[in-house]
Design an enzyme around this catalytic site. Structure first.
Site, PDB file in Angstrom:
ATOM      1  N   LEU A  21       1.932  -6.979  -5.719  1.00  0.00           N
ATOM      2  CA  LEU A  21       1.305  -5.659  -5.719  1.00  0.00           C
ATOM      3  C   LEU A  21       1.119  -5.112  -7.138  1.00  0.00           C
ATOM      4  O   LEU A  21       1.979  -5.279  -7.998  1.00  0.00           O
ATOM      5  CB  LEU A  21       2.153  -4.691  -4.886  1.00  0.00           C
ATOM      6  CG  LEU A  21       2.401  -5.149  -3.437  1.00  0.00           C
ATOM      7  CD1 LEU A  21       3.283  -4.136  -2.711  1.00  0.00           C
ATOM      8  CD2 LEU A  21       1.102  -5.373  -2.672  1.00  0.00           C
ATOM      9  N   HIS A  65      -3.235  -1.804  -5.570  1.00  0.00           N
ATOM     10  CA  HIS A  65      -2.598  -1.614  -4.256  1.00  0.00           C
ATOM     11  C   HIS A  65      -1.944  -0.232  -4.169  1.00  0.00           C
ATOM     12  O   HIS A  65      -2.002   0.436  -3.143  1.00  0.00           O
ATOM     13  CB  HIS A  65      -1.510  -2.675  -4.017  1.00  0.00           C
ATOM     14  CG  HIS A  65      -2.037  -4.070  -3.961  1.00  0.00           C
ATOM     15  ND1 HIS A  65      -1.750  -5.012  -4.921  1.00  0.00           N
ATOM     16  CD2 HIS A  65      -2.810  -4.696  -3.049  1.00  0.00           C
ATOM     17  CE1 HIS A  65      -2.327  -6.150  -4.610  1.00  0.00           C
ATOM     18  NE2 HIS A  65      -2.978  -5.995  -3.485  1.00  0.00           N
TER      19      HIS A  65
END
Ligand code: PAF
Length: 276
Positions: free
Chosen positions: A30, A34
């Site tokens: 991530l 994100h």
């Protein structure tokens, strides 16, 4: 945040709320892109669910699948700092067991076989398949996708139409680093020098927007961008300008520039709205 490895466990958990799910499907590793999807989701629902699943079927090159960065512990730490309520890290056998495949005869080839689809046969069909499976299992109210993967966004919108899903797709802005490089999980595979040089994607898109504003025609713009890549270490895969139905207003049209280039073994993509 509660973490589950099984959809059945998630759905049967007493804390799990089935309504109003704001769903953010990811393949992990991530990054700020994100995080911005999650921030966006906060405006829609408190019931935020993130999935991390590296979908092997959508990779064209087995080495790309093997090298795809997997950083679950760090991802969990990052998610704990957000308003994400549930994380699911499902297993392939369970996904296949409890959902139906997307019928390949419904593939919207007009969208899946252009741009990246020309170079990644089967990729978008497999993205449709996995997202269709997640949608069946979770029945979210909202699902969040980044505009960086604009073609994926188009494909998912088509999936919604084809299967009549009552799910609102929320397109989220591309997040870029200080040099304009669009956030992507694969960026960490670039050396610092490669990363700097990869800003040519953003520069090319910005230049095409500027040239379009100066009334240059599409072919002239494409030639100028192709020429810029002659002196770059990146190999241009494609640069195309397409007129698309607006993703935000139902009757409008928008002109987008799309780019893909290889920096060593890493394939990068980006796009930009250059006119209306
Ligand atoms: O964009 C991605 O990370 C993936 O394509 C998705 C939507 C999670 C499907 O595997």
């Amino acid at each position: 945040m509660k973490i589950f490895e099984s959809f059945v466990d998630l759905i049967n958990d007493k804390s799990f709320i089935k309504n109003n799910i704001a769903f953010i499907p990811t393949m992990g590793h991530l990054h700020a892109g994100h995080m911005s999807l999650i921030k966006n989701a906060e405006n829609f629902s408190k019931n935020i669910l993130v999935s991390i699943y590296v979908n092997e079927a959508q990779f064209n090159d087995p080495r790309d699948f093997e090298n795809y960065p997997r950083t679950l512990e760090e991802d969990i730490q990052k998610l704990r700092d957000t308003k994400c309520k549930f994380l699911i890290t499902p297993k392939e056998y369970e996904i296949k067991n409890i959902s139906k495949a997307f019928d390949p005869s419904l593939e919207p080839k007009k969208i899946t076989e252009i741009l990246c689809g020309k170079y990644r046969p089967g990729h978008f069909l497999n993205v449709m398949d996995i997202v269709h499976r997640f949608f069946q299992i979770l029945n979210p109210k909202y699902a969040f996708f980044g505009k960086k993967d604009m073609q994926q966004l188009m494909v998912i919108k088509e999936l919604i139409k084809l299967k009549n899903y009552p799910i609102e797709i929320i397109p989220c802005e591309t997040i870029r680093d200080a040099n304009g490089l669009a956030m992507s999980s694969r960026n960490t595979l670039l050396s610092p020098d490669e990363r700097m040089e990869s800003s040519i994607l953003f520069e090319s898109l910005s230049k095409s927007k500027q040239l379009f504003g100066l009334k240059k025609n599409e072919n002239e713009i494409i030639d100028i961008i192709k020429n810029d890549f002659e002196s770059s270490r990146l190999d241009l895969e494609y640069f195309e300008i397409l007129n698309l139905p607006s993703i935000t207003s139902p009757n409008g049209a928008e002109l987008y520039a799309f780019i893909s280039a290889h920096c060593g073994k890493i394939r990068l993509i980006d796009n930009m709205l250059i006119g209306r």
